[in-house]
Motif scaffolding. Structure first.
Motif, PDB file in Angstrom:
ATOM      1  N   ALA A 121      55.364 137.740  61.052  1.00 52.38           N
ATOM      2  CA  ALA A 121      54.266 137.117  61.791  1.00 52.38           C
ATOM      3  C   ALA A 121      53.382 138.143  62.474  1.00 52.38           C
ATOM      4  CB  ALA A 121      54.826 136.141  62.824  1.00 52.38           C
ATOM      5  N   GLN A 122      53.967 139.268  62.886  1.00 58.61           N
ATOM      6  CA  GLN A 122      53.198 140.293  63.585  1.00 58.61           C
ATOM      7  C   GLN A 122      52.567 141.304  62.650  1.00 58.61           C
ATOM      8  OE1 GLN A 122      55.916 142.017  66.395  1.00 58.61           O
ATOM      9  NE2 GLN A 122      55.931 140.219  67.730  1.00 58.61           N
ATOM     10  N   ALA A 123      52.859 141.231  61.353  1.00 63.19           N
ATOM     11  CA  ALA A 123      52.305 142.194  60.402  1.00 63.19           C
ATOM     12  C   ALA A 123      50.800 141.991  60.280  1.00 63.19           C
ATOM     13  CB  ALA A 123      52.977 142.038  59.039  1.00 63.19           C
ATOM     14  N   PRO A 124      49.994 143.071  60.224  1.00 63.02           N
ATOM     15  CA  PRO A 124      48.535 142.920  60.108  1.00 63.02           C
ATOM     16  C   PRO A 124      48.153 142.371  58.746  1.00 63.02           C
ATOM     17  CG  PRO A 124      49.183 145.228  59.896  1.00 63.02           C
ATOM     18  CD  PRO A 124      50.410 144.468  60.298  1.00 63.02           C
ATOM     19  N   ALA A 125      47.001 141.680  58.708  1.00 62.47           N
ATOM     20  CA  ALA A 125      46.520 141.111  57.444  1.00 62.47           C
ATOM     21  C   ALA A 125      46.139 142.228  56.489  1.00 62.47           C
ATOM     22  CB  ALA A 125      45.300 140.216  57.709  1.00 62.47           C
TER      23      ALA A 125
END
Length: 264
Positions: A125-129
């Motif tokens: 969920a915290q991974a960048p797009a």
């Protein structure tokens, strides 16, 4: 032999009535010989194993803390299960804890698996797009071939500096520590015993300063090599004889015992 006491409790089905008295006697003798008497509290675990909590009546062994696992507790649990279970007999695993009953292995694995899944979901969920890919660079222009008699200077390629090596465990032999006469005497006696009997020994749960003191204490003892191995809490001082001697058959463990079945 010792002041170890165990309260009476109702035997559980599935072999609990068989191993509980033997486990009590073995723990009584082992803890008495170690010099750390304790009160024993037996309990039937939810996974069918037998749990015992050790409540030491005085100081705890070095490296042992209530409610935490340690090499001493793990070694004691492994030894007890080896002594309690013989080939051809029904097995019931024995769990050993200090100050409290240990968590059954099946429940601990479920909890660790759930925590790993929650951590993976949070990281996703915290991974960048993902960023749009950049266009491919244009090919470099082809250099013209130099005329005959002219020297072409070769382009110098930039070299990326190598990443620094990850620092490993500190070398205890280079440490400056104050001498401990009692530890020096014990270490030299153990080194001499390893050399004369041809046996391998290891000292665990030692602090870094004490490991350095042991290495300095055994310098000059012939017939044995002493070194530090492992990392973190598993780092230990190992005594390796120059002429190892085989163990007698009566002291070897049964071949059909599965160590994986005896993990807590």
């Amino acid at each position: 032999m010792s002041d170890v006491q165990a309260p009476e409790s109702t035997p559980a089905p599935g072999g609990g009535a068989d191993i509980r008295p033997r486990a009590e006697r073995l723990l009584t003798d082992i803890l008495g010989l170690m010099g750390f008497p304790a009160r024993l509290d037996f309990k039937d675990a939810s996974d069918g194993s037998l749990s015992v909590a050790l409540h030491f009546q005085g100081e705890s062994p070095p490296g042992v803390e209530p409610g935490k696992r340690s090499q001493v507790v793990d070694s004691l649990q492994f030894l007890l299960n080896k002594m309690l279970h013989r080939p051809g007999n029904e097995r019931r695993f024995l769990l050993v804890g200090v100050g409290t009953h240990p968590e059954p292995r099946s429940e601990r694995l479920k909890r660790e698996q759930a925590a790993a899944q929650a951590a993976a979901a949070q990281a996703a969920a915290q991974a960048p797009a993902p960023q749009p890919s950049a266009p491919a660079p244009a090919p470099a222009p082809r250099q013209a071939k130099p005329a005959r008699g002219q020297s072409a200077a070769a382009p110098q390629q930039a070299r990326t500096p190598a990443a620094p090596a990850r620092p490993g465990e500190a070398d205890e032999r280079t440490m400056e520590v104050a001498e401990d006469p009692a530890l020096r005497e014990i270490a030299r006696k153990l080194a001499e015993k390893s050399a004369s009997l041809g046996r391998f020994y290891a000292l665990v749960t030692l602090k870094q300063d004490d490991r350095a003191r042991v290495l300095k204490a055994v310098e000059g003892v012939p017939g044995v090599k002493v070194s530090c191995e492992g990392e973190g809490r598993n780092r230990r001082v190992v005594f390796t004889p120059e002429k190892p001697a085989p163990l007698p058959k009566r002291s070897m463990l049964p071949e059909d015992d599965d160590e994986d079945d005896l993990e807590g």
